[in-house]
Design a protein around this motif. Structure first.
Motif, mmCIF file in Angstrom:
data_model
loop_
_atom_site.group_PDB
_atom_site.id
_atom_site.type_symbol
_atom_site.label_atom_id
_atom_site.label_comp_id
_atom_site.label_asym_id
_atom_site.label_seq_id
_atom_site.Cartn_x
_atom_site.Cartn_y
_atom_site.Cartn_z
ATOM 1 N N ARG A 60 6.584 -28.535 -11.992
ATOM 2 C CA ARG A 60 6.253 -29.511 -13.229
ATOM 3 C C ARG A 60 5.719 -28.768 -14.402
ATOM 4 N NH1 ARG A 60 2.065 -33.610 -11.026
ATOM 5 N NH2 ARG A 60 1.823 -32.437 -9.343
ATOM 6 N N LEU A 61 5.039 -27.310 -13.960
ATOM 7 C CA LEU A 61 4.458 -26.370 -15.024
ATOM 8 C C LEU A 61 5.665 -25.854 -15.734
ATOM 9 C CD1 LEU A 61 1.518 -24.736 -13.458
ATOM 10 C CD2 LEU A 61 1.300 -26.368 -15.340
ATOM 11 N N THR A 62 6.774 -25.460 -15.065
ATOM 12 C CA THR A 62 7.853 -24.856 -15.631
ATOM 13 C C THR A 62 8.760 -26.092 -16.432
ATOM 14 O OG1 THR A 62 8.295 -23.659 -13.529
ATOM 15 C CG2 THR A 62 10.108 -23.964 -14.859
ATOM 16 N N GLU A 63 8.784 -27.269 -16.134
ATOM 17 C CA GLU A 63 9.289 -28.221 -16.970
ATOM 18 C C GLU A 63 8.497 -28.439 -18.091
ATOM 19 O OE1 GLU A 63 12.033 -31.112 -17.449
ATOM 20 O OE2 GLU A 63 11.775 -30.050 -15.567
ATOM 21 N N VAL A 64 7.220 -28.360 -18.071
ATOM 22 C CA VAL A 64 6.219 -28.348 -19.363
ATOM 23 C C VAL A 64 6.673 -26.983 -20.160
ATOM 24 C CG1 VAL A 64 4.003 -28.131 -20.048
ATOM 25 C CG2 VAL A 64 4.377 -29.688 -18.347
ATOM 26 N N MET A 65 6.852 -26.159 -19.569
ATOM 27 C CA MET A 65 7.097 -25.003 -20.294
ATOM 28 C C MET A 65 8.322 -24.766 -21.126
ATOM 29 S SD MET A 65 4.330 -22.574 -19.909
ATOM 30 C CE MET A 65 4.920 -21.099 -20.332
ATOM 31 N N GLN A 66 9.164 -25.347 -20.757
ATOM 32 C CA GLN A 66 10.660 -25.664 -21.090
ATOM 33 C C GLN A 66 10.548 -26.606 -22.351
ATOM 34 O OE1 GLN A 66 13.132 -26.711 -18.100
ATOM 35 N NE2 GLN A 66 13.033 -24.565 -17.143
ATOM 36 N N SER A 67 9.474 -27.377 -22.567
ATOM 37 C CA SER A 67 9.569 -28.291 -23.681
ATOM 38 C C SER A 67 9.497 -27.455 -25.111
ATOM 39 C CB SER A 67 8.136 -29.085 -23.598
ATOM 40 O OG SER A 67 8.024 -29.947 -24.688
ATOM 41 N N ARG A 68 10.177 -28.038 -25.919
ATOM 42 C CA ARG A 68 10.151 -27.620 -27.428
ATOM 43 C C ARG A 68 8.905 -27.689 -28.125
ATOM 44 N NH1 ARG A 68 16.505 -29.446 -29.365
ATOM 45 N NH2 ARG A 68 17.321 -28.131 -27.648
ATOM 46 N N ASP A 69 8.287 -28.854 -27.867
ATOM 47 C CA ASP A 69 7.092 -29.458 -28.538
ATOM 48 C C ASP A 69 5.967 -28.626 -27.969
ATOM 49 O OD1 ASP A 69 5.512 -30.432 -30.210
ATOM 50 O OD2 ASP A 69 5.873 -32.547 -29.855
ATOM 51 N N ARG A 70 5.738 -27.567 -27.804
ATOM 52 C CA ARG A 70 4.560 -26.952 -27.069
ATOM 53 C C ARG A 70 3.247 -27.280 -27.718
ATOM 54 N NH1 ARG A 70 7.089 -21.222 -24.811
ATOM 55 N NH2 ARG A 70 9.194 -22.256 -24.097
ATOM 56 N N ALA A 71 3.166 -27.621 -29.045
ATOM 57 C CA ALA A 71 1.767 -27.618 -29.361
ATOM 58 C C ALA A 71 1.342 -28.870 -28.768
ATOM 59 C CB ALA A 71 2.070 -28.047 -30.987
ATOM 60 N N ARG A 72 1.886 -29.829 -28.499
ATOM 61 C CA ARG A 72 1.375 -30.911 -27.573
ATOM 62 C C ARG A 72 0.668 -30.660 -26.262
ATOM 63 N NH1 ARG A 72 5.822 -35.238 -26.861
ATOM 64 N NH2 ARG A 72 3.872 -36.482 -26.113
ATOM 65 N N LEU A 73 0.972 -29.428 -25.917
ATOM 66 C CA LEU A 73 0.211 -29.154 -24.612
ATOM 67 C C LEU A 73 -1.051 -28.685 -24.716
ATOM 68 C CD1 LEU A 73 3.169 -26.785 -23.038
ATOM 69 C CD2 LEU A 73 2.875 -29.260 -22.896
ATOM 70 N N PHE A 74 -1.661 -28.621 -25.733
ATOM 71 C CA PHE A 74 -2.934 -28.112 -26.254
ATOM 72 C C PHE A 74 -3.544 -29.124 -27.135
ATOM 73 C CE2 PHE A 74 -0.395 -24.180 -25.914
ATOM 74 C CZ PHE A 74 -1.348 -23.547 -25.014
ATOM 75 N N THR A 75 -4.880 -29.405 -26.605
ATOM 76 C CA THR A 75 -5.614 -30.650 -27.269
ATOM 77 C C THR A 75 -5.822 -30.565 -28.692
ATOM 78 O OG1 THR A 75 -6.755 -30.852 -25.116
ATOM 79 C CG2 THR A 75 -7.839 -31.909 -27.073
#
Length: 896
Positions: A576-591
């Motif tokens: 799941r973390l790998t799936e998250v890392m492949q996201s283009r909209d990475r800014a959404r991963l940080f509050t």
């Protein structure tokens, strides 16, 4: 006599700060301030603190995010001054002060009428005052632009701000880890301490984190790794490490002789089970259990003793006094142990400024040392003094109850039954020691011939490790009460219960390989929830857990299952973390960055509305307004269509397809499980009824069903993992963001074209606001890029760690799969051997039950024999009396 203390709970709530570069007073004050705040917050505050600390990952805080593109020019109060151009610069480290008041430093240059240099150094003040338009509507638009400028500036500050390695931040994380230790959340605490060690190795916090990491590893039952942490503390020459060296020595001494499992000290004493003591002595076996082996070798432990002796007694910390005294007790040096422990807990009362739990343990252990020296009176005085103390903590009160148990056991062995019974009765029903105390009290009553007080023993529950002994004791009580029928009923019931369990086990053991395959299938299927109750009749479970090898087999099976489960969960998490890392909209991963992205989207919307209103201000006819409204409708349609793009629909279809597969497979699994439950219940019912069926057929079919259920559940777990990954991908996937930005850019081009086509000349205020709006739009685009770069940099270390962990997990999976083919048959063989042990133990209990029946017959015969002898003695006395009377009557000298 066994008076072993319960395992100690690790107290790691106090922070001990040190000094390298930042200064000991400053660091100590920060840590104490953090702890005081958390104590004031209470439990809810602790939870909130944890959530706040984890809102931005530690890796993100450890890696400063240097902005590759920074807005060039002062954004000041409304962002009007300065240039719309940008240059790539390196961000300066943050000083640790709050940067939320709009501080911005940099060079500003501008072309055109607003050429000049401006620097915002205050609280959002600008170098030149803005001209307020006379038109109220334009003034309102200017205020909206000022608000947008503030939003852009805040986003720029957060994106380009470096997370400083400041002492306040480290103190907060260190305190949070200690709180997790107090909550026995060792795994989460270990992650925090390891993060500090890896990312801030040269700080004061890293030194303390190594010590607390050792305590967290102790909670996780990793003593060998904990030894490394504490030993490293002894090798360090830093002042902050020296402050924790005595506690490190104390932990290492404890690891030389690890504590017993919780509840060991309250187990029934050997004196309360005379049959067991007689059997052990008849075989030449000791009646005292040796202490377990620890992670520290005896040679290293002796070196630690030399280190302890080099510290003056009055300079030793209480925890070191106790650990050294306990070590002396374990090594048989009881006299020195008493002297060392008396520093913490003299005979009269605990020493001042000593934690009550530590004082209670020291007093108990000192009394046990005196008892080992044979000084019974001194030991009783020490135990009695401990029972007079009034402790607040629950664990300390449990030690007081152990002291009452010890008094009862000592007095029982000394033959002072009255005082022993009084001591046992001090333990109430709410205590976990009540059953053991009642059992030992019953034996004391038997020894003192107080049969009338034994009725309470008959009401004790048939549970716990002494359930079988308790059942036999009840029969013996009936014998002493000469209630022959009741005694026979007790022993016959007990024999029948053991006989049925033995027959059930014997049937499975005679089948051989088929039963072993069934045992293996049960163990593999239940994994970390495996219990002996799945294989044994209910009455045999308590007996099985009393056998060391059987208990070890159960623990081993659970450990293997837990390892497989944790490894599967880790693989799922990494996927799941790998799936998250492949996201283009990475800014959404940080509050923080995600919030600023949303803020910039709102700012973009504000600028669109301001631009439209500025055009409407110049327009003289309704056709322009109609064109703007039509274009706005097209923009909303385009944005709405972007949110429902083809990629998202494909992901949604994939998620729905996985859910349907899970439902179908779950239904099949439930059908197979129903067949399995029906077969096992039928076999158990037939066994209880004495109708033994074809055991070989049952074990073959049941093993196949168990294996089928296991295969279905593993397939379900795989599908659920894929579903979680797909759902994670949907949550973090870019929902038409690129399409939305392109639609907004086309709308801006349309607005510019419409404005250029207007024939009406704009007013000075209108023209000035339009230029300011364009500058802000350029700055907004740069800040959006800056946020994306900051998110990318924050994820760089996470990507490295993720790759390393994936390699580690893959290696572990390969090793586990390679060993699994050997481990499962081995576990099946161990369980089969354990079942043989249980079967032999059940046969032993059957013999003891039959011996109880013989005791009833022997007691009846002995009573009858005593009665015959009494009657014969009475007859003989009467015959002798008659003979004497006859002789007296017939004597020659007697007058006729």
């Amino acid at each position: 006599m066994r008076t072993v203390l319960q395992p100690d709970a690790k107290n790691s709530g106090q922070s001990h700060a040190g000094n390298t570069r930042t200064g000991a007073p400053q660091w100590l004050n920060l840590v104490n301030t953090c702890q005081a705040k958390v104590r004031q917050l209470g439990h809810a505050g602790v939870v909130a603190t944890v959530l706040l600390a984890l809102a931005v990952p530690a890796t993100a805080q450890a890696q400063p995010a240097s902005g590759k593109a920074s807005v060039k020019g002062s954004l000041g109060k409304d962002g009007a001054n300065g240039s719309a151009k940008a240059s790539k610069t390196k961000s300066k480290p943050a000083t640790g002060k709050a940067n939320g008041q709009g501080e911005a430093k940099g060079k500003a240059s501008a072309k055109g009428k607003d050429t000049g240099k401006a620097a915002a150094k205050g609280k959002g003040k600008t170098a030149a005052k803005d001209i307020v338009p006379a038109d109220p509507e334009l003034a309102q638009l200017q205020r909206r632009l000022q608000s947008v400028a503030a939003m852009v500036k805040t986003a720029s500050d957060i994106a380009g701000k470096q997370q400083a390695q400041n002492t306040e931040f480290l103190a907060q994380r260190l305190t949070l880890g200690q709180l997790l230790l107090q909550e026995h959340a060792g795994e989460r605490a270990a992650i925090l301490f390891l993060d500090i060690l890896e990312n801030y190795p040269d700080t004061v916090a890293a030194v303390q984190a190594r010590f607390y990491l050792g305590e967290a590893l102790l909670q996780l039952d990793m003593p060998e790794w904990a030894v490394e942490c504490f030993a490293e503390m002894l090798r360090s020459t830093k002042a902050s490490a020296k402050r924790l060296q005595q506690k490190s020595i104390a932990h290492l001494l404890d690891l030389s002789y690890p504590r017993r499992e919780r509840g060991f000290a309250r187990n029934p004493g050997v004196s309360a089970t005379p049959e067991l003591r007689a059997r052990l002595r008849s075989l030449g076996l000791p009646t005292v259990m040796p202490p377990p082996k620890g992670a520290m070798s005896p040679d290293n432990a002796r070196k630690l003793v030399g280190w302890v002796k080099s510290i003056a007694s009055d300079e030793r910390e209480p925890v070191l006094h106790y650990a050294y005294g306990r070590y002396l007790y374990m090594t048989g040096n009881f006299k020195a142990a008493v002297e060392e422990l008396d520093v913490l807990a003299p005979k009269a009362r605990p020493a001042a400024k000593v934690d009550e739990l530590l004082a209670a343990r020291a007093a108990y252990l000192a009394a046990a040392s005196a008892l080992s020296l044979g000084e019974f009176e001194d030991a009783l005085v020490r135990f009695s003094n401990l029972t007079q103390q009034r402790f607040k903590g629950l664990e300390a009160r449990r030690i007081v109850e152990l002291a009452w148990m010890a008094i009862g056991r000592v007095l029982h062995d000394l033959g002072d039954y009255e005082r022993a019974m009084a001591a046992y009765r001090q333990i109430g029903r709410a205590s976990p020691m009540y059953l053991e105390a009642s059992y030992e009290l019953a034996w004391t009553l038997l020894r003192s011939d107080r049969l009338g007080s034994l009725d309470t023993v008959l009401l004790l529950p048939n549970a716990g490790p002494i359930a079988s002994e308790l059942k036999l004791l009840r029969g013996k009580i009936k014998i002493r009460q000469r209630d022959w029928k009741a005694a026979e009923a007790e022993f016959e019931t007990l024999r029948e219960e053991f006989r049925k369990s033995a027959e059930s086990l014997g049937q499975s053991l005679t089948v051989g390989e088929d039963a072993t395959s069934y045992f293996t299938a049960v163990m593999v299927h239940e994994r970390d929830t495996f219990s002996l109750g799945s294989l044994l009749p209910q009455g045999a479970v308590s007996i099985a857990r009393g056998l060391p090898r059987t208990r070890q087999a159960e623990v081993l099976a659970r450990d293997v299952g837990a390892l497989q489960r944790e490894l599967a969960e880790t693989e799922d998490l990494l996927a799941r973390l790998t799936e998250v890392m492949q996201s283009r909209d990475r800014a959404r991963l940080f509050t923080d960055l995600g919030a600023q992205r949303s803020s910039l989207d709102r700012a973009d919307e504000e600028l669109l509305e301001v631009g439209e209103k500025l055009i409407n201000d110049r327009a003289r006819n309704g056709s322009v307004k109609a064109r703007l409204q039509g274009a706005r409708i097209k923009l909303k349609d385009a944005i709405g269509g972007a949110a429902q793009n083809r990629g998202r629909r494909q992901r949604a279809d994939q998620v729905e397809n996985l859910r349907m597969q899970i439902i179908e497979l779950d239904a099949e699994t439930m059908a197979v499980r129903a067949k399995l439950v029906g077969a096992e219940r039928s076999q158990r019912a037939a066994t209880r009824a004495g109708k033994a069926g074809d055991a070989k057929t049952f074990f073959t079919e049941a093993a196949a069903l168990r294996q089928a259920v296991g295969q279905h559940e593993r397939a379900l777990a795989l599908l659920r993992s894929k579903l979680a990954q797909a759902e994670t991908g949907m949550r973090v996937a870019e929902v038409g963001r690129k399409t939305r930005l392109q639609a907004v850019d086309r709308h801006w081009l349309f607005l510019t074209k419409v404005r250029d086509g207007l024939k009406t000349k704009p007013s000075a205020d209108n023209e000035r606001l339009w230029k300011r709006m364009l500058k802000l739009r350029g700055q907004l685009r740069l800040v959006r890029k800056q946020i994306d770069d900051a998110a990318e940099q924050r994820l760089q270390r996470a990507a490295i760690i993720l790759a390393e962990e994936r390699r580690n997990v893959t290696s572990l999976r390969q090793q586990l799969d390679g060993l699994q083919g050997r481990a499962e048959p081995l576990l099946g063989d161990v369980l089969t051997a354990s079942m043989r042990d249980v079967s032999a133990e059940l046969e032993h209990w059957i013999v003891r039950s039959e011996v109880g029946l013989l005791d009833v017959v022997w007691a009846k015969k002995r009573l009858e024999t005593d009665e015959v002898r009494r009657l014969e003695a009475r007859r003989d006395r009467r015959a002798r009396a008659i003979d004497r009377s006859v002789k007296e009557v017939l004597s020659p000298g007697r007058p006729q």
